[in-house]
Design a protein around this motif. Structure first.
Motif, short mmCIF file in Angstrom:
data_model
loop_
_atom_site.label_atom_id
_atom_site.label_comp_id
_atom_site.label_asym_id
_atom_site.label_seq_id
_atom_site.Cartn_x
_atom_site.Cartn_y
_atom_site.Cartn_z
N ARG A 137 -15.09 -44.25 91.59
CA ARG A 137 -15.15 -43.03 91.44
C ARG A 137 -13.92 -42.27 91.67
O ARG A 137 -13.71 -41.11 91.01
CB ARG A 137 -16.20 -42.39 92.39
N LYS A 138 -12.96 -42.94 92.01
CA LYS A 138 -11.62 -42.30 92.51
C LYS A 138 -10.68 -42.42 91.53
O LYS A 138 -9.69 -41.87 91.12
CB LYS A 138 -10.83 -43.09 93.54
N GLU A 139 -11.06 -43.34 90.14
CA GLU A 139 -10.13 -43.54 89.29
C GLU A 139 -10.56 -43.11 87.76
O GLU A 139 -10.09 -43.32 86.65
CB GLU A 139 -9.86 -45.05 89.08
N ILE A 140 -11.60 -42.15 87.79
CA ILE A 140 -11.98 -41.71 86.63
C ILE A 140 -11.25 -40.72 85.72
O ILE A 140 -11.56 -40.44 84.51
CB ILE A 140 -13.77 -41.43 86.47
N SER A 141 -10.53 -40.00 86.54
CA SER A 141 -10.00 -38.75 86.09
C SER A 141 -9.26 -38.87 84.80
O SER A 141 -9.39 -37.96 83.85
CB SER A 141 -9.29 -37.67 87.04
N ALA A 142 -8.57 -39.84 84.49
CA ALA A 142 -7.81 -40.25 83.29
C ALA A 142 -8.52 -40.23 82.16
O ALA A 142 -8.14 -39.80 81.10
CB ALA A 142 -6.91 -41.37 83.51
N PHE A 143 -9.74 -40.81 82.18
CA PHE A 143 -10.48 -41.00 81.14
C PHE A 143 -11.18 -39.63 80.67
O PHE A 143 -11.53 -39.71 79.56
CB PHE A 143 -11.64 -42.06 81.40
N LEU A 144 -11.57 -38.94 81.76
CA LEU A 144 -12.26 -37.53 81.49
C LEU A 144 -11.19 -36.77 80.50
O LEU A 144 -11.67 -35.74 79.96
CB LEU A 144 -12.81 -37.02 82.75
N LEU A 145 -9.95 -36.98 80.98
CA LEU A 145 -8.93 -36.19 79.96
C LEU A 145 -8.89 -36.48 78.36
O LEU A 145 -8.38 -35.90 77.80
CB LEU A 145 -7.67 -36.29 80.41
N ARG A 146 -9.61 -37.39 78.01
CA ARG A 146 -9.62 -37.85 76.78
C ARG A 146 -10.95 -37.25 76.18
O ARG A 146 -12.24 -37.84 76.40
CB ARG A 146 -9.80 -39.20 76.48
N PRO A 147 -10.92 -36.09 75.29
CA PRO A 147 -12.03 -35.36 74.84
C PRO A 147 -12.86 -36.21 73.70
O PRO A 147 -13.74 -36.13 73.31
CB PRO A 147 -11.44 -34.37 74.16
#
Ligand code: NAP
Length: 247
Positions: A137-147
């Protein structure tokens, strides 16, 4: 003479097994958990929960609790804890060693794209990709930035950031079967699997499923951990400890 006291840095299934092995050998065992999981499976023996407060906090703990050795059984991606434990042990005069499962290796039929971290994995995914993210759960932010990327995010406990509707959040705890992994990839129309190279058998079925479905795997390589004696099994580590410190 009182039993030698071993600090097991835990947070993995292997750490629970190690605590049981060391207790059976006659050591006094204190297992330490970071406190990141709300309902952790507790190891046998004494347990303490929460960070030590950096290197100095751990040095103080090692001295005050007269810890003979640190057996670091943290997850292969818990690099900071391992670095700090190695440094603190050297200062406090405690022995430091690691229990470390082997990384996964690509097999015939696999299509792996190896990357150094989650940010590089997120960049690598092609536009329109349907990803199955199993990176924690700590590593997902970079992926969420990809619309332009969507799919399934699987983790044990909910993330502390909002997940956009183009992602389906699946909360579940390993082990996972091959059938279940195949079904999940089919339901999610998954084009890419993104995972950390954690190793071990409990979460390896996703790699078999990816191979069967011809899905490329974006594999995040392990971080460096300090040079130190390292053992693949609890019994190997216990044997090495016994040669140094009779319980
Ligand atoms: P990390 O980045 O290496 O460590 C961050 C901080 O958490 C450390 O500086 C330490 O705080 C505290 N900490 C970590 N492990 C601890 C332990 N066993 N006992 C006491 N404090 C601990 O660690 P992480 O990646 O957040 O992982 C945290 C825990 O989850 C670990 O125990 C690990 O085994 C487990 N885990 C991690 C992953 C993963 O992918 N990273 C996967 C499964 C399980 P102080 O500086 O205050 O001492």
């Amino acid at each position: 003479m009182p039993a030698k006291r071993i600090l097991v840095l835990a947070g993995t299934a292997e750490a629970r097994d190690l605590a049981a092995t060391l207790l059976a050998e006659g050591y006094e065992v204190i297992s330490s958990l970071a406190g990141a999981t709300r309902a952790p499976e507790l190891p046998p023996g004494q347990v303490r929960i929460g960070g030590f407060g950096g290197v100095q906090g751990l040095i103080d703990f090692l001295k005050s609790d007269e810890i003979a050795a640190i057996a670091d059984a943290t997850h292969p991606f818990a690099a900071q804890m391992s670095r700090q434990a190695h440094e603190a042990a050297a200062v406090a005069g405690s022995y430091y060693c690691r229990l470390e499962r082997s990384p996964w290796q690509p097999q015939t039929g696999d299509h792996w794209l190896e990357v150094p971290n989650a940010a590089a994995a997120a960049v690598l995914l092609p536009s329109g990709a349907r990803a199955l993210l199993t990176v924690g759960r700590k590593e997902i932010s970079a992926f969420l930035l990809r619309p332009d990327v969507s799919g399934i995010i699987r983790m044990i406990e909910p993330p502390n950031i909002a997940v956009p509707a183009r992602w389906r959040l699946v909360l579940s705890r390993p082990p996972f079967s091959l059938d279940a992994e195949l079904r999940l990839m089919e339901e999610g129309q998954i084009s890419h699997l993104v995972t950390k190279n954690s190793g071990g058998s409990k979460t390896a079925a996703k790699l078999d499923a990816a191979r069967q479905r011809g899905v490329p795997v974006v594999m995040i390589a392990r971080p460096m951990k300090p040079q130190a004696p390292s053992f693949p099994t609890s019994t190997g580590l216990a044997l090495a400890l016994r040669q140094l410190h009779h319980p």
